[in-house]
Design a protein around this motif. Structure first.
Motif, PDB file in Angstrom:
ATOM      1  N   ALA A   1      -5.544  -9.115 -18.738  1.00  0.00           N
ATOM      2  CA  ALA A   1      -6.834  -8.364 -17.653  1.00  0.00           C
ATOM      3  C   ALA A   1      -6.904  -8.348 -16.294  1.00  0.00           C
ATOM      4  O   ALA A   1      -5.989  -7.420 -15.445  1.00  0.00           O
ATOM      5  N   ASP A   2      -6.825  -9.669 -15.793  1.00  0.00           N
ATOM      6  CA  ASP A   2      -5.916 -10.338 -14.742  1.00  0.00           C
ATOM      7  C   ASP A   2      -5.029  -9.495 -13.947  1.00  0.00           C
ATOM      8  O   ASP A   2      -5.223  -8.939 -13.015  1.00  0.00           O
ATOM      9  N   ALA A   3      -3.826  -9.418 -14.292  1.00  0.00           N
ATOM     10  CA  ALA A   3      -3.268  -8.681 -13.806  1.00  0.00           C
ATOM     11  C   ALA A   3      -2.858  -7.759 -13.189  1.00  0.00           C
ATOM     12  O   ALA A   3      -1.546  -7.877 -12.981  1.00  0.00           O
ATOM     13  N   LEU A   4      -3.564  -6.760 -14.173  1.00  0.00           N
ATOM     14  CA  LEU A   4      -3.237  -5.192 -13.917  1.00  0.00           C
ATOM     15  C   LEU A   4      -4.386  -5.056 -12.408  1.00  0.00           C
ATOM     16  O   LEU A   4      -4.387  -4.572 -11.853  1.00  0.00           O
ATOM     17  N   ILE A   5      -5.379  -6.589 -11.988  1.00  0.00           N
ATOM     18  CA  ILE A   5      -6.129  -5.636 -10.287  1.00  0.00           C
ATOM     19  C   ILE A   5      -5.286  -6.035  -9.799  1.00  0.00           C
ATOM     20  O   ILE A   5      -5.573  -4.650  -8.473  1.00  0.00           O
ATOM     21  N   TYR A   6      -4.450  -6.623  -9.297  1.00  0.00           N
ATOM     22  CA  TYR A   6      -3.625  -6.707  -8.513  1.00  0.00           C
ATOM     23  C   TYR A   6      -3.156  -5.508  -8.231  1.00  0.00           C
ATOM     24  O   TYR A   6      -2.694  -4.279  -6.883  1.00  0.00           O
ATOM     25  N   PRO A   7      -2.104  -4.965  -9.514  1.00  0.00           N
ATOM     26  CA  PRO A   7      -1.522  -3.124  -9.000  1.00  0.00           C
ATOM     27  C   PRO A   7      -2.985  -2.123  -8.638  1.00  0.00           C
ATOM     28  O   PRO A   7      -1.840  -1.340  -7.825  1.00  0.00           O
ATOM     29  N   LEU A   8      -3.747  -2.487  -9.530  1.00  0.00           N
ATOM     30  CA  LEU A   8      -4.689  -1.443  -8.837  1.00  0.00           C
ATOM     31  C   LEU A   8      -4.589  -1.545  -7.324  1.00  0.00           C
ATOM     32  O   LEU A   8      -5.228  -0.071  -6.599  1.00  0.00           O
ATOM     33  N   TRP A   9      -5.225  -2.281  -7.107  1.00  0.00           N
ATOM     34  CA  TRP A   9      -5.336  -2.561  -5.058  1.00  0.00           C
ATOM     35  C   TRP A   9      -4.335  -1.995  -4.443  1.00  0.00           C
ATOM     36  O   TRP A   9      -4.299  -1.667  -3.825  1.00  0.00           O
ATOM     37  N   SER A  10      -2.707  -2.770  -5.045  1.00  0.00           N
ATOM     38  CA  SER A  10      -1.606  -2.187  -4.525  1.00  0.00           C
ATOM     39  C   SER A  10      -1.911  -0.718  -4.779  1.00  0.00           C
ATOM     40  O   SER A  10      -0.713  -0.007  -3.180  1.00  0.00           O
ATOM     41  N   LEU A  11      -2.766   0.274  -4.474  1.00  0.00           N
ATOM     42  CA  LEU A  11      -2.661   1.714  -4.817  1.00  0.00           C
ATOM     43  C   LEU A  11      -3.472   1.934  -3.655  1.00  0.00           C
ATOM     44  O   LEU A  11      -3.184   3.212  -2.997  1.00  0.00           O
ATOM     45  N   LEU A  12      -3.988   1.234  -2.256  1.00  0.00           N
ATOM     46  CA  LEU A  12      -4.826   1.449  -1.369  1.00  0.00           C
ATOM     47  C   LEU A  12      -3.459   2.282  -0.313  1.00  0.00           C
ATOM     48  O   LEU A  12      -4.610   3.138   0.279  1.00  0.00           O
ATOM     49  N   PRO A  13      -2.758   1.606  -0.307  1.00  0.00           N
ATOM     50  CA  PRO A  13      -1.637   1.960   1.692  1.00  0.00           C
ATOM     51  C   PRO A  13      -2.009   2.954   1.436  1.00  0.00           C
ATOM     52  O   PRO A  13      -1.757   4.734   1.768  1.00  0.00           O
ATOM     53  N   ALA A  14      -1.482   3.760  -0.950  1.00  0.00           N
ATOM     54  CA  ALA A  14      -0.632   4.978  -0.550  1.00  0.00           C
ATOM     55  C   ALA A  14      -2.390   6.084  -0.659  1.00  0.00           C
ATOM     56  O   ALA A  14      -2.098   7.063  -0.415  1.00  0.00           O
ATOM     57  N   PHE A  15      -3.330   5.522  -1.067  1.00  0.00           N
ATOM     58  CA  PHE A  15      -4.278   6.880  -0.590  1.00  0.00           C
ATOM     59  C   PHE A  15      -4.434   6.719   0.408  1.00  0.00           C
ATOM     60  O   PHE A  15      -5.671   7.476   0.319  1.00  0.00           O
ATOM     61  N   CYS A  16      -4.602   6.156   1.677  1.00  0.00           N
ATOM     62  CA  CYS A  16      -4.259   5.743   2.437  1.00  0.00           C
ATOM     63  C   CYS A  16      -3.450   6.471   3.379  1.00  0.00           C
ATOM     64  O   CYS A  16      -3.349   6.791   4.678  1.00  0.00           O
ATOM     65  N   ASN A  17      -2.720   7.115   3.033  1.00  0.00           N
ATOM     66  CA  ASN A  17      -1.312   7.826   3.887  1.00  0.00           C
ATOM     67  C   ASN A  17      -2.112   9.769   3.803  1.00  0.00           C
ATOM     68  O   ASN A  17      -2.569  10.453   2.576  1.00  0.00           O
ATOM     69  N   TYR A  18      -2.802  10.041   4.784  1.00  0.00           N
ATOM     70  CA  TYR A  18      -2.983  11.187   5.636  1.00  0.00           C
ATOM     71  C   TYR A  18      -4.484  12.056   3.927  1.00  0.00           C
ATOM     72  O   TYR A  18      -3.447  12.563   3.091  1.00  0.00           O
ATOM     73  N   PRO A  19      -5.086  11.000   4.032  1.00  0.00           N
ATOM     74  CA  PRO A  19      -6.245  11.120   2.985  1.00  0.00           C
ATOM     75  C   PRO A  19      -6.986  12.391   3.550  1.00  0.00           C
ATOM     76  O   PRO A  19      -7.023  12.771   4.695  1.00  0.00           O
ATOM     77  N   LEU A  20      -7.762  12.900   2.908  1.00  0.00           N
ATOM     78  CA  LEU A  20      -8.240  14.723   2.647  1.00  0.00           C
ATOM     79  C   LEU A  20      -9.696  14.130   2.976  1.00  0.00           C
ATOM     80  O   LEU A  20     -10.795  15.196   2.977  1.00  0.00           O
TER      81      LEU A  20
END
Length: 1262
Positions: free
Chosen positions: A528-547
């Motif tokens: 379960a801990d190993a899945l936390i980092y992949p979720l945080w790694s999505l932040l740069p993509a969500f900051c790519n021209y957010p609406l």
């Protein structure tokens, strides 16, 4: 003969030109032409008439007029006169031809109507008629109808050359009739003869022994319409299209092909006028025949391309009618895509993508979506989406890579509406993801299609259709494969969704991990801990021209600040995300577009379209309001952290400082400077009071060293630089200046010790530390060169410089690159005035490097040459000095050492690339002669590179200049270079920018490209034809070519994507075990390498201890299966099973396709080995190994040869006969099996001789 007309100048003696061109020709018609022209020219000279086109024109017409009334004219003379007249007419002025049209046409028409007239005469006469009609006045149809009707007669001529010439003339005439009153009657004339022959073909009896009357003529007219239909009037085109419709119902492949050709050229013509309904009906008929009937690959390919251009043409004329037929057209193209022909499938894919992009617009999508309801019939867009979804069925599995490209374009076109229209398609894609690697060979294309769907509908809707399922009890059901797709393709997302959903899952997983750990389930807790980092790694993509940056960033601020303080693992991710937010909005306000619209995806273009200057200003305002808190948090994190990976925290501080209020930045900067002052004072006191070096080491080790704290505070202060004013910058400089002076003071105080240390550690220096040693040498050399009191240490500087030069030949890539960089940095330190240098010092430094040419070893000489080349490339002031070294370089070229020759050629290449054309002209003779003087043993090895250097000289100085100094024996090489250059210019002649590019523009900008010593000093010339030094001045041309999805292509692309290429780990660097990405890449690389080795083991030869191949008569023994470890990794076992099944499948495909001969027809069902089949060659024949073959006694060799007769009995009986004769001897083989039996016969005979020569070779080797 058309080429001679374009070379004739006005008032030139055309007769003399013809004689000069064709006098030496051996063709009979050319000899007749020269005889007629020569006699005519002599007659005009005798009459003292000027030899002008007008006089030749009159003499030729008069001669034709006399011959046209002769009952038995000479065919060769008439042919020559008409040919000469076709050359003369273009030289006559238009008013003269219009006035004397009847004078010209009467004899020409009488002559070409003769029944026994030759093809050459008729073709020349048709050219004359065409030219006169083109220049005639287009006012009264009756004035030109006679000549035009005569031309139409030859459209259906039985002679192919005459027919082809008449078609070309008819096209030129119709082109000249455009927008004139005579176009309509001219078009009606073509329609009339088409109708007449259609009626004649339809009325003839089908029981006639010969072909139908008029059928052949119909085909000839269809061939003529291919180039003429788009030039005819709209009424005539409409009438002919109606006849096309009737002809298509006959299902004749020949007529359908000609009709398709005509329709394609008609649709491609932008000026053609056509009735949209009739054209659409024809296209639908062609689409129906293509989807229902089995056709050839050429027919299907052409139909797909025709549907593409045809529907676009109809769409431009009548949007509503074309849209209604789109579902059927998409269905027909889908059927073509499913065929077995690769070229046709590719054409169908291109047609589908083109129609989606051109014929489905936003207005249609909105209208159709608003009309959608559960009760009503499906709308047009729903039908189209259903056809697109069918492309993912199992029957399209062979072309799924093409189908996925079409689906991706559909997602891009529909945008947010794809969530409603393509739900089923997303589910089909998810089902494809569950397939094994054997069943799905296009997983990369599948993930790209998922990316298109994600970019179109957004992550919020996408995750509704395909949830991550991280809360599932079974970890295998979690869709963790979505993480890479979300990271790569998310754009234009919502920050509020990330804060509520993604960070919400992070909190849930953290609670779940703690609960599992309390229950003692440590493994599940770590999962379960190993899945936390992949979720945080999505932040740069969500900051790519957010609406919703302006409205949602304040809600996300607290979570980001807490994570920056408490979670060191995600600090880099958060910092890079914040930098993306700030940089994108700043670049929009500053109007900086880094990428062209053609280079970015549709999703990015759609997201950027929402970013107006007003939106960017509001986003920056929201970030500005949060800047104070982020600057405070980041500053604290930076001071407390021991490392700052990549400087991400510093960069983020600088970005926030550039947008925040000046008061905020000034306050933080002043507090930092106060701390810096206190730390500096404390460092001075500590230095005065501390006498033990052990205390310094202890403080440095535990991170509490005053010097370390001072360095961090200086870094932090520099980070605020983008937000400081001039006064604060001066304060910062005053604080930095003492630190800069300390380096020089340290070197001056310890220079002797440093020099002694560098000399002592040289023998024990590991190659991985060599580049760091070079950095130390740089500081020492620069310090010695600038300190006049250290002249006594010039010897040490020379030895260090020699070490740097030798490092240019290091095997380690990083050390080699560092040596080149340091060589240039030393040159700047010597020569740049802003660094305290002078030009005289640069020249002195150059001479020191050139001193290496006197070295005793080739290794030293070649390294010195490379160093000189790098300096000449960097400093234009040294080019003249290089010219002084040219004689020495040419002397080195005449040696026998390839290492020196390769370096010398690289030096010449740099000199040619960096010099102006004027400088090269001065030394051109010595350059060319020096390049062509070779030793025999090295000439061929560097031939390509020398040719490439000569090509560069030709581009810089021109062909004529190089030709003037080229030795006579090498002229053929220059001729080849000139032809290649002209061929390239013809290929690129369409681009005006390339045509206007001058020689000087290349030379002045050649240094803009990056230094690439690997390319410059390679053994061979650059095969791309353009040297790397001129990369920035040459225009780039991109051509789209048909990419065949063959096995070889897939094998090549797979080889290019090997893990060894993706993961570049230097040999001299230790593996960073804390870097998760590198660890995963390393393990993946090792696993693939092992799989590849296991897969290739089956193809390896069996070799004994002495190195000999072992050949077993019963085949290779079966390999023992590896014992399965019950505690082993199940994934690795699954991977190996997949690999073996994939290899087996590949072998089965290979055997089925006929590429591999297995000999299964000879296999025995009851025992091992091969058996003899009736009426077949013996399966495999071997000559037993007999040592008597090596005996010198003839009787022994004769006894050994007796076994030859019993090896292949049937082969001996067939000796001297062809395969077809052998197969037909007993008469037992059917006609259908002869071809396959011939191949088997060849294989049997071939196997025998291969066995014989293998045995003989084995005896010789043993």
């Amino acid at each position: 003969m058309d080429t001679i007309v374009s070379t004739i100048e006005e008032n030139e003696d055309i007769g003399n030109t013809v004689l000069f061109r064709y006098t030496n020709s051996t063709q009979e018609d050319h000899q007749h032409l020269c005889a007629v022209v020569g006699a005519m020219s002599q007659e005009l000279k005798d009459q003292k008439l000027p030899l002008t086109p007008i006089t030749y024109f009159g003499a030729t017409i008069s001669s034709l007029d006399r011959l046209s009334t002769d009952p038995n004219p000479a065919d060769s003379v008439i042919t020559a006169l008409l040919t000469f007249l076709s050359m003369v007419l273009p030289q006559i002025s238009v008013p003269v031809l219009r006035k004397r049209r009847a004078f010209v046409m009467d004899p020409v028409l009488r002559v070409i109507r003769f029944e026994d007239m030759s093809v050459g005469a008729v073709n020349a006469g048709l050219k004359c008629v065409s030219h006169v009609l083109v220049v005639s006045e287009k006012v009264n149809w009756l004035d030109i109808s006679k000549e035009y009707n005569v031309l139409l007669v030859f459209v259906t001529d039985s002679r192919s050359k005459v027919r082809k010439q008449s078609h070309s003339c008819l096209r030129d005439i119709l082109q000249s009739f455009q927008r004139s009153a005579v176009l309509a009657p001219a078009s009606e004339g073509i329609t009339s003869i088409f109708e007449r022959f259609l009626l004649l073909a339809g009325g003839s009896s089908s029981t006639d022994s010969g072909p139908r009357k008029g059928a052949q003529e119909v085909l000839h007219i269809l061939d003529a319409l291919k180039n003429c239909l788009s030039l005819m009037s709209m009424n005539a085109v409409t009438s002919i299209l109606k006849y096309f419709k009737s002809l298509l119902e006959l299902c004749s492949l020949l007529s359908q092909g000609l009709i398709a050709n005509s329709l394609q050229l008609l649709c491609l013509s932008p000026t053609s006028e056509v009735a949209s309904d009739i054209l659409l009906d024809l296209l639908c008929k062609l689409a129906k025949s293509a989807s229902e009937d089995e056709k050839s690959v050429d027919s299907l390919t052409f139909t797909a391309r025709l549907l593409d251009v045809g529907i676009r043409k109809v769409y431009s004329l009548n949007r509503e009618s074309s849209v209604k037929k789109l579902p059927f057209i998409f269905y027909a193209l889908g059927e073509i895509l499913a065929c077995e022909h690769e070229e046709a499938a590719f054409a169908a894919m291109e047609a589908l993508r083109g129609l989606i992009s051109s014929c489905i617009d936003g207005g249609l999508i909105k209208e159709e979506v608003e009309q959608m309801s559960d009760d009503e019939a499906p709308t047009t867009i729903v039908k189209i989406c259903a056809n697109i979804e069918k492309l993912l069925d199992d029957r399209f599995s062979a072309v799924w890579d093409l189908s996925l490209k079409v689906v991706s374009v559909m997602f891009d076109k529909l945008g947010e509406f794809s969530f409603k229209l393509l739900r089923g398609t997303v589910m089909s894609l998810a089902n494809m993801q569950d397939l094994t690697d054997e069943a799905l060979q296009y997983r990369k294309q599948l993930h790209e299609c998922f990316g298109s769907a994600l970019g179109a509908m957004g992550p919020k809707r996408f995750l509704v259709l395909l949830p991550l399922n991280l809360e599932a009890k079974d970890p295998s059901k979690a869709n963790v494969w979505l993480f890479p797709i979300l990271k790569q393709y998310t754009v234009g997302a919502s920050l509020s969704f990330f804060g509520k959903s993604i960070l919400g899952k992070v909190g849930e997983l953290r609670q779940k991990s703690q609960m599992l750990e309390q229950e003692g389930r440590i493994y599940s807790s770590r999962s379960a801990d190993a899945l936390i980092y992949p979720l945080w790694s999505l932040l740069p993509a969500f900051c790519n021209y957010p609406l919703d940056t302006a409205s949602s960033f304040k809600d996300l601020k607290k979570g980001l600040c807490d994570a920056l303080r408490d979670e060191p693992d995600v600090r880099g991710i958060i910092c890079s995300s914040l930098q993306i937010l700030i940089q994108q909005n700043k670049s929009l306000l500053e109007e900086k577009n880094d990428l062209l619209n053609d280079d970015i995806s549709i999703a990015v273009q759609r997201a950027k379209a929402t970013y107006t200057p007003q939106v960017a200003a509001e986003n920056l305002n929201a970030l500005k309001l949060a800047a104070r808190e982020f600057l405070s948090v980041l500053s604290g994190v930076f001071m407390k952290s021991t490392t700052d990976s990549g400087g991400c925290v510093q960069s983020t501080i600088g970005q926030f400082a550039s947008i925040s209020d000046k008061e905020v930045v000034r306050g933080l900067f002043e507090r930092t400077m106060v701390k810096l002052l206190k730390v500096t004072q404390g460092a001075v006191k500590a230095e005065l009071s501390a006498n033990s070096s052990s205390t310094k080491i202890e403080n440095s080790a535990n991170g509490s060293s005053p010097l370390l704290a001072r360095a961090r505070l200086l870094d932090l202060a520099i980070s605020f630089l983008p937000g400081l004013d001039a006064k604060q910058v001066d304060v910062l400089f005053s604080a930095i200046k003492p630190a800069l002076q300390e380096l020089d003071e340290f070197i001056s105080a310890n220079l002797d010790d440093l020099l002694q240390l560098m000399i002592e550690v040289l023998p024990s220096c590991h190659f991985s530390a060599k580049r760091h040693r070079l950095d130390c040498l740089y500081f020492l050399i620069v310090h010695i060169s600038k300190d006049a009191s250290q002249l006594r240490k010039q010897g040490s500087m020379s030895s260090f410089l020699t070490e740097i030069i030798l490092a240019l030949k290091e095997a380690n890539k990083k050390t080699r690159n560092r040596a080149y960089d340091i060589l240039v940095r030393i040159g700047h330190a010597f020569g740049d005035e802003d660094q305290g240098g002078r030009r005289e010092n640069l020249q002195q430094y150059f001479n020191m490097v050139a001193g290496g040419l006197a070295g005793e070893t080739p290794h030293m000489i070649s390294a010195a040459v490379k160093g000189l080349a790098r300096l000449a490339y960097e400093f234009t002031d040294l080019v003249s000095a290089i010219y002084d070294l040219l004689p020495s370089a040419f002397l080195l070229l005449q040696g026998r050492n390839r290492e020196i020759i390769k370096a010398s050629l690289g030096l010449v290449k740099v000199l040619v690339a960096t010099s102006q054309a004027e400088g090269l002209q001065t030394h051109l003779k010595s350059l060319v002669e020096g390049l062509l003087k070779w030793q025999d043993n090295t000439k061929n090895h560097f031939k390509a590179k020398v040719k490439h250097l000569l090509e560069m000289l030709v581009r810089k100085c021109g062909v004529d200049a190089v030709k003037a100094v080229m030795p006579e024996e090498h002229m053929k090489l220059l001729t080849n270079i000139r032809k290649v250059k002209e061929r390239k210019e013809r290929k690129l002649s369409g681009d005006s920018e390339v045509e206007t590019r001058s020689v000087h523009s290349k030379a002045t900008t050649s240094r803009l490209s990056r230094w690439n010593h690997t390319k410059i000093f390679s053994d061979f010339g650059d095969e791309d034809g353009e040297d790397d030094d001129e990369a920035n001045t040459s225009s780039r041309f991109n051509s789209k070519a048909l990419t065949l999805r063959s096995k070889q292509t897939r094998r090549t692309s797979a080889a290019k994507s090997l893990p060894d290429d993706l993961f570049d780990q230097p040999e001299d660097d230790p593996l960073d075990l804390l870097d998760r990405q590198k660890i995963r890449s390393t393990l993946h690389s090792d696993k693939n390498r092992k799989r590849k080795q296991e897969a290739s083991d089956d193809d390896e030869f069996e070799i004994d201890s002495e190195g000999r191949m072992i050949i077993r008569e019963g085949g290779r023994p079966k390999r023992e299966k590896a014992k399965v470890d019950p505690d082993g990794d199940a994934g690795s076992r699954a991977g190996s099973s997949r690999l073996s099944s994939k290899s087996l499948k590949k072998r089965q495909k290979t055997s089925a396709s006929g590429w591999a001969y297995t000999g299964n027809e000879y296999a025995s069902k009851k025992a091992r080995g091969d058996v003899t089949r009736k009426d077949k060659l013996e399966p495999y024949a071997y000559w037993p190994l007999d040592r008597k073959m090596m005996s010198r006694r003839p009787e022994h060799r004769a006894a050994a040869r007796k076994g030859m007769a019993s090896v292949v009995k049937m082969t001996k009986s067939l000796q001297g006969k062809s395969v077809s004769t052998a197969l037909s001897m007993k008469g037992v083989h059917s006609r259908e099996n002869r071809r396959s039996m011939a191949r088997k016969a060849n294989r049997g005979v071939l196997s025998f001789f291969c066995s014989y020569y293998s045995a003989h070779l084995w005896f010789l080797c043993s």
